[in-house]
Design an enzyme around this catalytic site. Structure first.
Site, PDB file in Angstrom:
ATOM      1  N   ASP A 186       0.888  -1.147   0.000  1.00  0.00           N
ATOM      2  CA  ASP A 186       0.000   0.000   0.000  1.00  0.00           C
ATOM      3  C   ASP A 186       0.937   1.210   0.000  1.00  0.00           C
ATOM      4  O   ASP A 186       2.125   1.083   0.306  1.00  0.00           O
ATOM      5  CB  ASP A 186      -0.910  -0.028   1.234  1.00  0.00           C
ATOM      6  CG  ASP A 186      -2.120   0.878   1.037  1.00  0.00           C
ATOM      7  OD1 ASP A 186      -3.141   0.664   1.705  1.00  0.00           O
ATOM      8  OD2 ASP A 186      -2.030   1.790   0.188  1.00  0.00           O
TER       9      ASP A 186
HETATM   10  C1  GLC Z   1      -4.259   4.344  -0.336  1.00  0.00           C
HETATM   11  C2  GLC Z   1      -5.137   3.125  -0.076  1.00  0.00           C
HETATM   12  C3  GLC Z   1      -5.058   2.091  -1.166  1.00  0.00           C
HETATM   13  C4  GLC Z   1      -4.857   2.807  -2.481  1.00  0.00           C
HETATM   14  C5  GLC Z   1      -3.460   3.400  -2.436  1.00  0.00           C
HETATM   15  C6  GLC Z   1      -3.187   4.252  -3.676  1.00  0.00           C
HETATM   16  O1  GLC Z   1      -3.687   4.780   0.857  1.00  0.00           O
HETATM   17  O2  GLC Z   1      -4.963   2.470   1.165  1.00  0.00           O
HETATM   18  O3  GLC Z   1      -6.277   1.338  -1.158  1.00  0.00           O
HETATM   19  O4  GLC Z   1      -4.976   1.902  -3.566  1.00  0.00           O
HETATM   20  O5  GLC Z   1      -3.227   4.175  -1.269  1.00  0.00           O
HETATM   21  O6  GLC Z   1      -4.030   5.342  -3.708  1.00  0.00           O
END
Ligand code: GLC
Length: 736
Positions: free
Chosen positions: A263
């Site tokens: 993430d």
């Molecule tokens: C965010 C979310 C994730 C997302 C990523 C990119 O913090 O937790 O679900 O795909 O970052 O935006």
């Protein structure tokens, strides 16, 4: 002469080119594994390391020297997010990236229809492909443990079997477009509070029986090409580089051959990232010493520090060979797959799919006549009303915005009000009734209107209306179904709990439409004759809602999560703060395997609206459950059949649910667990026989002492239900 020379030269050249072999990695006719190994054999160590990190906010490195393209990623689970700037979270201001917003995944789960999941994956995959994305950052399938989790609207409910069935077709159809799914957030990201570091402590039984099955199905049946590590820790290690979750379970036990992507900002340590199963590091904020330097991609944990460790011998070369092979495999499946289709974007077919998923997912919770001998308020019969009042901020608010990374910039969003006006024209008047601020990431913004006057205006108009339709709920603002924060109350916000009973008192002809991704408290439930659970329905929200309220579509959705009467009736809130939200360091899942209806059944706490509940404009009658045998052998199977008839006056769909309980087990088990379901369409008077096949696999529980799934001989009870609490037939059998 000259002509002869040119002819002979070009002939020679043609022959020469024909004999220069195309490098294997570029040869589409070669198996992917051959292409991977050939590419690796041509790459330098630096080039292999580079494959493991971001080069921008939403892309990771390719191998420019060899013509191996970079990987482009995009949120999210409900549609393709607008283009984001190279190096920041701000939008890039493109004018070609307004997409179709499909309904939130709680709505998809509420359809209980795998065909809707396939339709979803196909259509969102076409949009992602058209926008030239190689990875779509979704779907999410974290289990709904508490109604306060800010991101439940992005997931598939509280039951591991329902989530497992509903996540698979989405992935399969998405990936047929040559776009990788990135199933998230693996694992145990069941709250947003302290999400970046909270350390989840739970038993192996809860882990294997409740929180892993949907991810396992995504990998083994869905064939997911990538998985996103969660922000939180699990048993002391960050999920993005977690030996148990990534090496032992995902890659060894499940045989995952794809990429683990962090993430954004989920990586925290080079050594752990090297050895604990991480493949692509995205969104890191470097090591803090250089966070000011435009994100310092070369300082990423798997960038310079990793390269230096490989060169010094601190890290074995085999680690980068494995990571690079996985990244190359993903590239050959996506960016370098010349056979992938071209996709399409904001087409009528996509809007039609969004509308169909929406209408199939809307759940009719309650629909009782206001007075005896009168028909129920739904479906709305316009001939009965001259003045229909629509009340509520959610009737007009753009709900494709907000919610965090899943938010979307859409070409169009039909609001509930617009859908109702298209249907009922000038019978409709509207008043806001209550107000809420704009969606702001991470903070609550107060509305800038006099909310008291809105309240009084609504009551005044309701007194004069023939029918009132209230459209409220949550709205993807911070703490109202949004990433990076949990809800701070189980009840409805913005003064709705005061307005709803007042409206019901003034005008009993009240239809309540709740738009949310979560259960909410309903102290006024007895005063409201008709209640509809509408989800975040996306671009076609107003059309889907009007289809159901007006009766063009007979609702067939069923709740994918329990609606407790009060918060402490939910297992995560039945213990102490350590059980939810934790003490800011760790959280302990004390309810263990008793999540959702498992808790309600076993503790005998009736839910306000139970898991699997959903009414129809018709009625269904169930006959007896008949077993092919009353005993099941260890290597055999038995079938259970049950006749279901449409005993009403209009066509409808019913979700027939099979639950099984173990009458006696050496370890504690829930009273019953969902093991199968079948959604059938019936015309008035029509009867179909539903058949389920039961094998010993359906009877197993995870024995953590033996670390294996076991089915213990003995008596079992099966329940055929129209919901987890509305059991229409049952039977017993014995496992030999
Ligand atoms: C965010 C979310 C994730 C997302 C990523 C990119 O913090 O937790 O679900 O795909 O970052 O935006």
């Amino acid at each position: 002469m000259k002509k002869l020379f040119i002819l002979s030269f070009s002939l020679f050249a043609a022959v020469a080119v024909a004999q220069t072999p195309v490098p294997l990695y570029l040869d589409e006719s070669q198996p992917i594994e051959v292409r991977v190994q050939d590419a690796l054999s041509r790459m330098t160590l630096e080039e292999k390391v580079k494959l493991c990190t971001a080069q921008s906010k939403f892309s990771s490195h390719g191998v420019p020297r060899l013509g191996i393209p970079e990987i482009w990623m995009s949120d999210g689970p409900h549609g393709v997010r607008e283009e984001i700037q190279w190096d920041s979270w701000s939008n890039a201001g493109f004018t070609n990236d307004s997409c179709t917003a499909f309904p939130a995944l709680t709505c998809l789960a509420a359809t209980w229809n795998p065909e809707m999941s396939a339709l979803y994956g196909k259509n969102i995959g076409e949009e992602a492909r058209y926008r030239r994305k190689d990875i779509l950052l979704g779907p999410g399938c974290n289990i709904y443990r508490t109604p306060l989790n800010g991101r439940n609207f992005e997931y598939l409910g509280e039951d591991p079997y329902l989530a497992s069935v509903m996540v698979v077709p989405y992935i399969q159809e998405l990936q047929k477009n040559g776009v990788a799914a990135c199933v998230k957030h693996y694992a145990l990201n069941n709250q947003e509070k302290w999400r970046g570091h909270i350390d989840v402590q739970l038993s192996d039984r809860a882990l294997y029986e409740i929180y892993l099955p949907a991810f396992k199905a995504a990998v083994q049946e869905g064939g997911a090409w990538s998985i996103m590590g969660a922000y939180n820790k699990v048993r002391g290690e960050h999920a993005c580089h977690n030996d148990l979750l990534l090496n032992r379970i995902l890659k060894e036990e499940w045989g995952f051959d794809g990429c683990v992507v962090t993430d954004w900002g989920g990586a925290h340590d080079t050594r752990e990232a090297v050895f604990n199963g991480l493949d692509i590091e995205m969104g890191s904020y470097t090591n803090g010493l250089t966070s000011g330097r435009n994100f310092a991609y070369s300082d990423y944990f798997l960038a310079r520090p990793y390269l230096q460790g490989l060169q010094s011998g601190e890290y074995p070369l085999s680690t980068v060979e494995d990571k690079a092979a996985r990244v190359l495999r993903l590239i050959f499946r996506t960016a370098m797959n010349r056979n992938r289709p071209w996709g399409s974007f904001t087409s009528e077919a996509h809007y039609e799919a969004a509308r169909q998923i929406g209408t199939e997912g809307i759940v009719l919770l309650k629909n009782e006549p206001v007075k005896r001998q009168q028909p129920a308020l739904l479906p709305i019969d316009p001939s009965r009303y001259e003045k229909i009042l629509v009340v509520g901020d959610n009737a007009t608010r753009r709900l494709t915005e907000g919610g965090g990374s899943s938010e979307l910039k859409v070409k169009h969003e039909i609001s509930p009000l617009q859908g109702l006006v298209e249907l009922y024209g000038d019978k409709i008047t509207y008043t806001q009734g209550y107000a809420a601020g704009r969606p702001r990431y991470g903070k609550v913004e107060q509305p800038r209107v006099d909310t008291d006057s809105l309240y009084r205006k609504a009551l005044e108009l309701a007194a004069d209306a023939d029918l009132v339709i209230f459209v409220g709920g949550l709205n993807k603002n911070h703490e109202q179904d949004c990433e990076a924060g949990d809800r701070v109350q189980y009840s409805l916000p913005f003064g709705q709990d005061r307005l709803i009973p007042e409206l019901a008192a003034i005008n009993p002809n009240l239809v309540l439409v709740l738009v949310s991704g979560n259960a909410v408290e309903m102290k006024w439930v007895d005063e409201v004759p008709a209640i509809v659970q509408a989800w975040y329905l996306g671009s076609e929200a107003g059309h889907a809602l009007a289809d159901v309220l007006g009766g063009a579509v007979n609702p067939s959705g069923k709740l994918p999560m329990s609606f407790p009467v009060k918060l402490t009736d939910n297992g995560a809130h039945a213990f102490d703060a350590l059980c939810y939200p934790g003490d800011s360091i760790r959280v302990e899942y004390k309810e263990d395997i008793l999540v959702g209806y498992r808790w309600h059944d076993t503790k005998k706490i009736p839910a306000l609206f139970p898991f699997g509940h959903g009414l129809s404009y018709t009625t269904f009658s169930y006959g007896k459950a008949t077993l092919s045998s009353s005993s099941l052998t260890a290597d055999g199977s038995i079938t259970v059949t049950v006749p279901v008839r449409n005993s009403g006056d209009r066509p409808g769909k019913e979700v027939v649910q099979l639950y099984i309980g173990d009458n006696k087990s050496s370890l504690p088990r829930p009273k019953k667990e969902l093991k199968a379901f079948d959604k059938i369409a019936l015309n008035p008077g029509e009867e179909k026989t539903v058949t389920f096949t039961i094998t010993p696999d359906d009877l197993k529980y995870f024995d953590d002492a033996r670390h294996e799934w076991v089915a213990e001989p003995g008596k079992f009870t099966l329940y055929i239900g129209a919901s987890s609490a509305d059991i229409r037939a049952q039977a017993s059998f014995t496992l030999k």
